[in-house]
Design a protein around this motif. Sequence first.
Motif, PDB file in Angstrom:
ATOM      1  N   ASP A  32      13.597  -8.821  28.719  1.00  0.00           N
ATOM      2  CA  ASP A  32      13.993  -8.478  27.353  1.00  0.00           C
ATOM      3  C   ASP A  32      13.839  -6.991  27.064  1.00  0.00           C
ATOM      4  OD1 ASP A  32      14.650 -11.076  26.035  1.00  0.00           O
ATOM      5  OD2 ASP A  32      12.657 -11.577  26.757  1.00  0.00           O
ATOM      6  N   ARG A  46      30.390 -12.011  32.239  1.00  0.00           N
ATOM      7  CA  ARG A  46      29.228 -11.759  31.378  1.00  0.00           C
ATOM      8  C   ARG A  46      28.297 -12.961  31.429  1.00  0.00           C
ATOM      9  NH1 ARG A  46      33.831  -9.813  29.629  1.00  0.00           N
ATOM     10  NH2 ARG A  46      33.942  -7.671  28.813  1.00  0.00           N
ATOM     11  N   SER A  60      24.159 -14.520  30.257  1.00  0.00           N
ATOM     12  CA  SER A  60      22.939 -14.359  29.470  1.00  0.00           C
ATOM     13  C   SER A  60      21.786 -14.063  30.419  1.00  0.00           C
ATOM     14  CB  SER A  60      22.641 -15.640  28.688  1.00  0.00           C
ATOM     15  OG  SER A  60      22.304 -16.697  29.583  1.00  0.00           O
ATOM     16  N   GLU A  80      19.233 -15.774  30.852  1.00  0.00           N
ATOM     17  CA  GLU A  80      18.871 -17.020  31.531  1.00  0.00           C
ATOM     18  C   GLU A  80      19.812 -17.335  32.691  1.00  0.00           C
ATOM     19  OE1 GLU A  80      16.966 -16.490  27.937  1.00  0.00           O
ATOM     20  OE2 GLU A  80      19.155 -16.650  28.187  1.00  0.00           O
ATOM     21  N   GLN A  81      20.962 -16.705  32.704  1.00  0.00           N
ATOM     22  CA  GLN A  81      21.941 -16.927  33.777  1.00  0.00           C
ATOM     23  C   GLN A  81      21.917 -15.813  34.818  1.00  0.00           C
ATOM     24  OE1 GLN A  81      25.283 -17.035  30.994  1.00  0.00           O
ATOM     25  NE2 GLN A  81      25.704 -19.160  31.604  1.00  0.00           N
ATOM     26  N   SER A  82      20.812 -15.105  34.887  1.00  0.00           N
ATOM     27  CA  SER A  82      20.728 -13.943  35.783  1.00  0.00           C
ATOM     28  C   SER A  82      21.026 -14.292  37.227  1.00  0.00           C
ATOM     29  CB  SER A  82      19.344 -13.297  35.666  1.00  0.00           C
ATOM     30  OG  SER A  82      19.138 -12.756  34.388  1.00  0.00           O
ATOM     31  N   VAL A  87      24.671  -8.605  32.526  1.00  0.00           N
ATOM     32  CA  VAL A  87      23.751  -9.533  31.881  1.00  0.00           C
ATOM     33  C   VAL A  87      23.489  -9.001  30.468  1.00  0.00           C
ATOM     34  CG1 VAL A  87      21.419 -10.490  31.871  1.00  0.00           C
ATOM     35  CG2 VAL A  87      22.689 -10.288  34.018  1.00  0.00           C
ATOM     36  N   VAL A 139      21.371  -9.227  27.194  1.00  0.00           N
ATOM     37  CA  VAL A 139      20.096  -9.760  26.711  1.00  0.00           C
ATOM     38  C   VAL A 139      20.238 -10.241  25.277  1.00  0.00           C
ATOM     39  CG1 VAL A 139      17.688  -9.229  26.223  1.00  0.00           C
ATOM     40  CG2 VAL A 139      18.782  -8.331  28.293  1.00  0.00           C
ATOM     41  N   ALA A 140      20.774  -9.377  24.414  1.00  0.00           N
ATOM     42  CA  ALA A 140      20.963  -9.754  23.007  1.00  0.00           C
ATOM     43  C   ALA A 140      22.167  -8.993  22.493  1.00  0.00           C
ATOM     44  CB  ALA A 140      19.727  -9.447  22.178  1.00  0.00           C
ATOM     45  N   GLU A 141      23.192  -9.716  22.119  1.00  0.00           N
ATOM     46  CA  GLU A 141      24.448  -9.089  21.685  1.00  0.00           C
ATOM     47  C   GLU A 141      24.206  -8.127  20.531  1.00  0.00           C
ATOM     48  OE1 GLU A 141      28.200  -8.347  22.393  1.00  0.00           O
ATOM     49  OE2 GLU A 141      27.439 -10.218  23.230  1.00  0.00           O
TER      50      GLU A 141
END
Length: 241
Positions: free
Chosen positions: A28, A212, A214, A216-218, A235, A237-239
Amino acid sequence: PESKAGRYNLCPHMEFFATPPINGALTDYVTIGADFAHPIADSVSYEAAALFEPLSVGIASAQKAGITAGSRVLIAGAGPVGIVTTQVAKAFGATEVIVSDIDAARRDVALKFGATTVIDPRESDIRSLAVDAFIDASGATAAVIDGIYAVRPAGTVVLVGMGADEIPLPVPIIQNRELMLTGVFRYANTWPIAAALVAAGRVDLDSMVTARFSLEQSQEALVADRIPGSIKAVVIVAEGD
């Protein structure tokens, strides 16, 4: 001494994300030194800014190759680094950028990003090209050797791709043509240049983002380059953060 000379990429004490024992940046929040934080224009997307890293490799490669107005350049490999280096070569003034790759789909991508000519190294006489500079972004032994032969006298060879630990080199060609042969280990002092090129529209990074994920989908993101047509995955993290 290397850092004081401006070559901080060669400093033995350098710390780099995802290079043991330094953890990666798939989290994060991370902290970085202020000297390595650079502002971006409002017109530059966060996705494009995230690709300043591979863009920096292309910039460092073009600088090492001495690319300038009117240069003829051969780039081996149309992967992400080859594509971004193609764009940088054009931005630096190269009037002929030849990209070689054995994959037809990747050759098509190279054309979309500014290559003036694309060739299949298995079907073309690369050694007769007589270019000003050759940049290897493939790591393939055959590509490196053919590329060296393709450089005119007093030209430059830049090795970027990571391949075999040792390869046989055509020493008489290097000697008799007085070729300059060097490598690229990451980059130094490239970030302001990267920001300026993208803000000015001289390099298109947004179009290089083909997937693209998230945080969690790294894991999926890390293998996305195996998907046909993929160039770069990001990746998020937060749009908007």
